[in-house]
Design a protein around this motif. Structure first.
Motif, PDB file in Angstrom:
ATOM      1  N   ALA A 129      31.231  51.026  39.189  1.00  0.00           N
ATOM      2  CA  ALA A 129      31.039  51.033  40.636  1.00  0.00           C
ATOM      3  C   ALA A 129      32.323  50.588  41.313  1.00  0.00           C
ATOM      4  N   LYS A 130      33.141  51.536  41.706  1.00  0.00           N
ATOM      5  CA  LYS A 130      34.482  51.233  42.217  1.00  0.00           C
ATOM      6  C   LYS A 130      34.440  50.519  43.554  1.00  0.00           C
ATOM      7  N   GLY A 131      33.550  50.906  44.432  1.00  0.00           N
ATOM      8  CA  GLY A 131      33.546  50.352  45.773  1.00  0.00           C
ATOM      9  C   GLY A 131      33.096  48.912  45.862  1.00  0.00           C
ATOM     10  N   HIS A 132      32.630  48.325  44.763  1.00  0.00           N
ATOM     11  CA  HIS A 132      32.086  46.969  44.803  1.00  0.00           C
ATOM     12  C   HIS A 132      33.033  45.945  44.185  1.00  0.00           C
ATOM     13  N   PHE A 133      34.252  46.347  43.871  1.00  0.00           N
ATOM     14  CA  PHE A 133      35.197  45.417  43.259  1.00  0.00           C
ATOM     15  C   PHE A 133      35.673  44.403  44.301  1.00  0.00           C
ATOM     16  N   PRO A 134      35.731  43.109  43.952  1.00  0.00           N
ATOM     17  CA  PRO A 134      36.151  42.079  44.912  1.00  0.00           C
ATOM     18  C   PRO A 134      37.660  42.099  45.161  1.00  0.00           C
ATOM     19  N   VAL A 135      38.074  42.972  46.049  1.00  0.00           N
ATOM     20  CA  VAL A 135      39.505  43.211  46.258  1.00  0.00           C
ATOM     21  C   VAL A 135      40.219  41.964  46.770  1.00  0.00           C
ATOM     22  N   SER A 136      39.620  41.236  47.712  1.00  0.00           N
ATOM     23  CA  SER A 136      40.307  40.077  48.284  1.00  0.00           C
ATOM     24  C   SER A 136      40.518  38.992  47.240  1.00  0.00           C
ATOM     25  N   GLU A 137      39.516  38.749  46.389  1.00  0.00           N
ATOM     26  CA  GLU A 137      39.678  37.749  45.331  1.00  0.00           C
ATOM     27  C   GLU A 137      40.726  38.189  44.312  1.00  0.00           C
ATOM     28  N   TRP A 138      40.717  39.477  43.981  1.00  0.00           N
ATOM     29  CA  TRP A 138      41.713  39.990  43.034  1.00  0.00           C
ATOM     30  C   TRP A 138      43.119  39.900  43.627  1.00  0.00           C
ATOM     31  N   ARG A 139      43.238  40.133  44.923  1.00  0.00           N
ATOM     32  CA  ARG A 139      44.551  40.026  45.573  1.00  0.00           C
ATOM     33  C   ARG A 139      45.091  38.601  45.434  1.00  0.00           C
ATOM     34  N   GLN A 140      44.233  37.608  45.614  1.00  0.00           N
ATOM     35  CA  GLN A 140      44.666  36.220  45.440  1.00  0.00           C
ATOM     36  C   GLN A 140      45.177  35.987  44.019  1.00  0.00           C
ATOM     37  N   CYS A 141      44.470  36.552  43.054  1.00  0.00           N
ATOM     38  CA  CYS A 141      44.854  36.360  41.655  1.00  0.00           C
ATOM     39  C   CYS A 141      46.168  37.079  41.346  1.00  0.00           C
ATOM     40  N   VAL A 142      46.357  38.262  41.939  1.00  0.00           N
ATOM     41  CA  VAL A 142      47.603  39.005  41.710  1.00  0.00           C
ATOM     42  C   VAL A 142      48.788  38.246  42.311  1.00  0.00           C
ATOM     43  N   LEU A 143      48.605  37.672  43.492  1.00  0.00           N
ATOM     44  CA  LEU A 143      49.679  36.877  44.092  1.00  0.00           C
ATOM     45  C   LEU A 143      50.000  35.661  43.230  1.00  0.00           C
ATOM     46  N   HIS A 144      48.959  35.062  42.672  1.00  0.00           N
ATOM     47  CA  HIS A 144      49.173  33.959  41.732  1.00  0.00           C
ATOM     48  C   HIS A 144      49.967  34.451  40.523  1.00  0.00           C
TER      49      HIS A 144
END
Length: 479
Positions: A129-144
C-alpha cells in the motif's frame, strides 16, 4: 565538472576545440540548454589562451550551435540539438565469451518492472500500500541519516552493514518472527534478491542441485540457474513443499514456509520438521524466504524454520520492500555460522556495502517505533481488503473461483472451479480496465493448476468491489 575536450599537439587549437564541441552537440552528448564553461575557465583547463577558446566559441555561435545570454553565460542552442545521444555502432565481431553471453541473453526477466506495460485502473498486481507510507516520519529519519553519514563521509563502510542497523534488525526479527540471532549474524543487503544471489554465489557450482518449490518465485529459481545449478522442481501440497521428493545430493533448498509463494498456504509444523531433518541428512543449506509474514490475519503464530534449526542450516532472508517501499532496496540475511564469512566476502566483492545514509535512516525508523506503527496501520488495511475478497469468493464468485487458505501476506491465489479460458479472461478484463494475473508464470516443470493471483496490497480498498463486479460479468459471459 570539466568539459571533455582533448588537445592534440599545438596546431589549429581553436579548430580542435570547435570540432569536438560541435560533434558533442550534434551527437546529443551535450544536451539542449546545457551551459558550456566560460572561455577563461576552459582555457585554464586546456592550458591554452583565452583568445583560442573565444575564437572556437565564436565559430560555434555563428553556426548557431551555441547561444550567448548576457549576464548568464553561453549555452547549447536548443534548435540545433539532434535529440538524445545515439548509441555507437560497431561491426559484428566474434567474442571469446560469446557462449557465456548467449546463456544470459536466453534468460527472460520473469517479473517485468512497472512501466513495461500499462497498468489497469483496477489492478490486482502484487505490491504494498504505497499511499499509506509515513513520509514525514521517514523524512526525519533520512535527515538523521544524512547528518550521520556526513560525519563519516569519504570512507567506505562495513560490508555486513552498519552495526546500528544490524542491531535494530536483530531486535526486530526476534520480536516479530521469533528469529534467534545476534547482530553479528545479520548481513544487510540490497533487497532480499541480493541475499539470495550471494548465497547462490558462495554455495553453488555448475552441475550441483538446488531444490525449489514449484510453483514458486521465478527470480530465485533463475538466480540459481545462472550459477549453473540444476533445478529440482519440488511440488507443493496443502502442507507446503513435499519434502520426500527432494533428491539426493541436493546442496541448497529454497522455500517460503510462512506464506508459500504464490499459492499462499503456510507450511505445516510436521513438514517443517521433516524439511529440517532432510536438510540435515543432505548437509544442505535452507533459504527461508520470509518475504511478507509480518502481515498475519488468523491462527496462531508459527515458528520460523530458523528458530527451529538446531544445526545451523537455515539462512533466514527478509526484506523491507514489502513492509515499507520496494524503492528502498534494503533487505537482510540472518546467516548461519557456516556461510556467514563467505557471504560477507561475496558482498564486499559485489558492491562493498549498502548506502550508509539509508542504513542510518532505517535503523532510526525501526528504533523509534515507526516501522511497527506502519505495519500495524497497513495490517488493518490489508485485513479489510482480504476480507472483501474472501467474501466475494464465498458468494457470487464461488461458482468459478476457490481461494486457497492463506493466513498471511497481501496476496492470495484462487483456483478455477470450472474449465475457464484464463487467457481470454485476462484479455477481456484488460478491456474493462481490470488487471488480472494467471498463476501459470510461477510454474516451472510441474503442470500448472489453473488459477488467478490476486494482489490486494496495491489496489485501493474502494476499488475492489467494482473490479470484482467486472470480473463476475466477464465470467458470466464466457461461461
Amino acid at each position: 565538472m570539466e568539459l571533455h575536450v582533448v588537445i592534440d599537439g599545438d596546431k589549429d587549437l581553436a579548430g580542435q576545440i570547435y570540432r569536438q564541441i560541435k560533434e558533442a552537440i550534434q551527437a546529443g552528448r551535450l544536451a539542449a540548454g546545457e551551459q558550456v564553461p566560460p572561455s577563461r575557465l576552459l582555457a585554464q583547463q586546456l592550458k591554452v589562451s583565452r583568445k583560442t577558446v573565444s575564437e572556437a566559441y565564436a565559430r560555434l555561435t555563428v553556426d548557431k550551435l551555441l547561444v550567448g545570454q548576457i549576464g548568464s553565460g553561453t549555452f547549447v542552442n536548443e534548435v540545433n540539438v539532434q535529440g538524445p545521444p545515439r548509441a555507437r555502432q560497431f561491426a559484428s565481431k566474434d567474442l571469446a565469451g560469446a557462449a557465456a553471453l548467449k546463456t544470459w541473453l536466453g534468460r527472460s526477466v520473469p517479473l517485468p518492472p512497472p512501466g513495461s506495460e500499462r497498468r489497469s485502473g483496477y489492478d490486482f498486481v502484487g505490491g504494498g500500500a504505497k499511499g499509506h507510507f509515513p513520509v514525514s516520519e521517514w523524512r526525519q529519519c533520512v535527515l538523521h541519516g544524512l547528518r550521520k553519514s556526513q560525519a563519516d563521509r569519504s570512507f567506505y563502510s562495513y560490508a555486513e552493514g552498519l552495526p546500528v542497523l544490524r542491531e535494530a534488525i536483530a531486535r526486530h526479527t526476534s520480536f516479530a518472527r521469533g528469529v534467534q540471532c545476534v547482530p553479528m549474524d545479520v548481513l544487510v543487503t540490497n533487497g532480499a534478491q541480493q541475499a539470495i544471489d550471494l548465497i547462490a554465489r558462495v554455495l553453488l557450482e555448475p552441475g550441483c542441485t538446488v531444490a525449489v518449490e514449484d510453483p514458486g518465485y521465478p527470480t530465485a529459481r533463475m538466480a540459481f540457474a545462472s550459477q549453473g545449478a540444476n533445478i529440482a522442481s519440488i511440488p507443493v501440497d496443502d502442507e507446503g513443499m513435499i519434502v520426500d521428493q527432494i533428491p539426493d545430493r541436493t546442496r541448497l533448498i529454497y522455500v517460503t514456509p510462512a506464506h508459500q509463494f504464490p499459492l499462499g498456504m503456510p507450511m505445516s509444523l510436521a513438514r517443517r520438521k521433516a524439511l529440517l531433518k532432510r536438510a540435515s541428512e543432505l548437509g544442505a543449506i535452507i533459504i527461508e524466504d520470509d518475504y511478507d509474514s509480518e502481515f498475519r490475519y488468523e491462527g496462531r503464530p508459527t515458528d520460523s524454520l530458523q528458530s527451529m534449526d538446531s544445526e545451523g542450516l537455515v539462512a533466514f532472508v527478509g526484506t523491507f520492500s514489502k513492509s515499507m517501499q520496494p524503492e528502498l532496496r534494503l533487505g537482510y540475511l540472518i546467516a548461519p555460522p557456516a556461510i556467514r564469512e563467505a557471504v560477507a566476502i561475496a558482498k564486499h566483492l559485489s558492491d562493498w556495502h549498502a548506502p550508509t545514509m539509508l542504513q542510518w535512516a532505517l535503523a532510526k525508523f525501526i528504533d523509534d517505533g515507526y516501522l511497527q506503527k506502519h505495519i500495524r496501520r497497513c495490517h488493518a488495511i490489508y485485513a479489510s481488503r482480504r476480507a472483501q475478497l474472501l467474501s466475494r469468493f464465498a458468494t457470487d464468485l464461488a461458482p468459478w473461483l476457490q481461494p486457497i487458505a492463506a493466513t498471511a501476506g497481501f496476496h492470495m491465489t484462487a483456483l478455477t472451479r470450472s474449465d475457464i479460458d484464463i487467457p481470454l479472461l485476462l484479455k477481456l478484463a484488460r478491456r474493462v480496465d481490470v488487471g488480472l494475473y494467471s498463476t501459470d508464470v510461477f510454474y516451472h516443470e510441474i503442470p500448472p493448476t489453473p488459477g488467478l493471483f490476486f494482489g490486494y496490497g496495491a489496489i485501493e480498498t474502494l476499488d475492489i468491489a467494482p473490479a470484482l463486479d467486472r470480473v463476475k460479468a466477464i465470467l458470466t459471459e464466457i461461461a
